[in-house]
Design an enzyme around this catalytic site. Structure first.
Site, PDB file in Angstrom:
ATOM      1  N   GLU A 322       0.997  -0.879  -0.371  1.00 47.45           N
ATOM      2  CA  GLU A 322      -0.295   0.077   0.145  1.00 47.45           C
ATOM      3  C   GLU A 322       0.510   1.326   0.009  1.00 47.45           C
ATOM      4  OE1 GLU A 322      -3.591  -1.199   2.605  1.00 47.45           O
ATOM      5  OE2 GLU A 322      -2.500  -0.193   3.485  1.00 47.45           O
ATOM      6  N   CYS A 323       0.555   2.264  -0.981  1.00 51.19           N
ATOM      7  CA  CYS A 323       1.389   3.600  -0.627  1.00 51.19           C
ATOM      8  C   CYS A 323       2.622   3.752  -0.569  1.00 51.19           C
ATOM      9  CB  CYS A 323       0.371   4.245   0.298  1.00 51.19           C
ATOM     10  SG  CYS A 323       0.985   6.666  -0.050  1.00 51.19           S
ATOM     11  N   GLY A 324       3.180   3.938   0.507  1.00 51.82           N
ATOM     12  CA  GLY A 324       4.739   3.659   0.415  1.00 51.82           C
ATOM     13  C   GLY A 324       5.349   2.403   0.574  1.00 51.82           C
ATOM     14  N   SER A 413      -0.574  -0.746  -4.321  1.00 53.08           N
ATOM     15  CA  SER A 413      -1.540   0.449  -5.353  1.00 53.08           C
ATOM     16  C   SER A 413      -1.472   1.626  -4.286  1.00 53.08           C
ATOM     17  CB  SER A 413      -2.564   0.467  -4.831  1.00 53.08           C
ATOM     18  OG  SER A 413      -4.125   1.604  -5.459  1.00 53.08           O
TER      19      SER A 413
END
Length: 435
Positions: A322-324, A413
């Protein structure tokens, strides 16, 4: 249903006219002050947030969960509040943005569960007008207003002018202007764990808070009633989920960890920043968001971590990033200073940090098991030749949101999922075999 039983807790939603009024500071000061009075305090954060809850957890000494009528859901919010009222003497809910901002808003949450609002008013550039602000906050919705805490007060005389302007609304406390403040960066406050003086800062806030103990103690005791949640099948029973957890991967909802445990998973933590390899017994990997952009050099030199995540991907272990977490799996990362660092290289492409928000807001991901709700908040952009397998949908517009990439057993994502909104969807993501 809300009752005022004697076995409840004093419960308030701390709100303001806008961001920047000092909601987090006041909530932390009030939490620490009540703890020092010997009270059991539970704190919640309204709306998606990772960083403020870390500070509030430090202030009250207990995990800080999210309340959000859309992302968390009414039933789960009610269960969380009911549990907190049974365990604590005081329950504080920090609002988000202004009291009436957003769909749903903090006011919607307060009215849904009958939580009185404690208005934080930045009085640094006003005096008697504070009364008009308080009345506007109370009457616009309306909401039940418990009282006011005046922030950035200049003197006792200033506080008296504010109190006089409130008329029938009690001034429950005031906080003078603080010489010191917590440092911030692009996603919010610097993480409390990175600040060695954080407890001294919180104690100083509690010392500075002029709390009218009689007015606080006069607030009603509230005990929300809630039914047990639906049974969750232990779809991850016998599985070990390896979770990255350090200063670069710190954006974790406590409810996500609770959900994994309820699904039957054993949780095993490791630190990419410390160049720790994945645990050898891992059956799946969860890479949450955080600040990899601040640790590009260390991550680029973490040879064991990079080799182990590549080996896990090659072996077909499900990886949810997720993200990072996704950023750390790209080919390279250009940090805020313009320096380029090689990352793990599982997801072809390059990530570049920007100075403006590139994604913000509540979003939903459609899955074979129904909708997984969550949010996005990032300043970086990913350029990749990999075609997205699907996209999230923005709430409430219904427009296209974040891209979701599936590469072998990897799902990546910018979207942060709130696992409790759909545990079975999360279980499927963490058992997804490579196509």
């Amino acid at each position: 249903m809300v009752s005022t039983l004697q076995n409840g807790a004093r419960m308030v939603l701390v709100a303001a006219v806008s961001s920047g009024q000092g909601k987090t500071t006041v909530t932390a000061a009030l939490a620490r002050s009540l703890v020092r009075r010997g009270q059991r305090v539970r704190v919640f954060k309204c709306g998606p947030d990772f960083i403020d809850p870390m500070l509030l957890e430090r202030a009250c000494g207990a995990p800080v969960h999210t309340l959000d009528l859309w992302m968390v859901g009414r039933d789960e919010c009610r269960r969380r509040l009911a549990e907190a009222a049974r365990e604590a003497d005081a329950v504080l809910v920090e609002g988000v943005m202004g009291l009436y901002d957003g769909t749903p808003s903090a006011a919607d949450l307060a009215n849904e569960f009958g939580i009185p609002v404690l208005a934080v008013i930045d009085a640094s550039a006003m005096a008697q007008t504070a009364g008009a602000v308080a009345r506007g906050l109370r009457d616009y919705g309306p909401v039940q207003l418990a009282g006011v805490i005046a922030n950035r007060i200049a003197s006792p005389g200033h506080a008296q002018m504010v109190a006089g302007s409130l008329r029938d609304i009690p001034l429950i406390g005031s906080l003078n202007r603080q010489a010191a403040s917590l440092p911030e960066r692009h996603l919010g406050l610097v993480l409390p764990g990175e600040q060695p003086q954080i407890d001294a800062y919180l104690d100083a806030l509690a010392d500075a808070l002029q709390l009218d103990a009689a007015a606080w103690d006069a607030l009603p005791l509230t005990a929300p009633e809630a039914q047990d949640g639906p049974a969750i099948a232990p779809a991850l029973a016998g599985k070990t989920v390896a979770i990255a957890r350090d200063a670069a991967f710190a954006f974790l909802y406590p409810a996500n960890l609770d959900t994994l445990r309820i699904l039957g998973a054993r949780l095993s933590y490791f630190s990419p920043l410390a160049d720790e390899a994945l645990p050898p017994d891992a059956d799946a990997v969860y890479l949450p968001g955080g600040y990899p952009e601040l640790h590009g050099e260390a991550l680029s030199q973490a040879a064991r971590w990079r080799a182990s995540i590549r080996a896990a991907h090659a072996a077909g272990l499900p990886i949810l990033a997720e993200c990072g977490g996704m950023i750390a799996l790209a080919d390279e990362l250009t940090d805020p200073d313009g320096r380029c660092w090689p990352m793990a290289g599982l997801l072809p492409g390059a990530v570049t940090m920007g100075t403006r928000l590139a994604g913000l807001g509540a979003q939903a991901l459609a899955t074979p098991d129904g909708t997984l709700r969550g949010h996005t908040f990032h300043y970086s952009r990913l350029e990749t030749p990999v075609a997205p397998s699907r996209y999230t949908v923005r709430n409430t517009s219904g427009t296209q949101g974040e891209a979701v990439y599936e590469l072998g057993s990897l799902t990546a994502s910018y979207f942060h999922g709130y696992f409790a909104s759909n545990p079975q969807a999360v279980a499927r993501l963490l058992t997804r075999a490579a196509p």
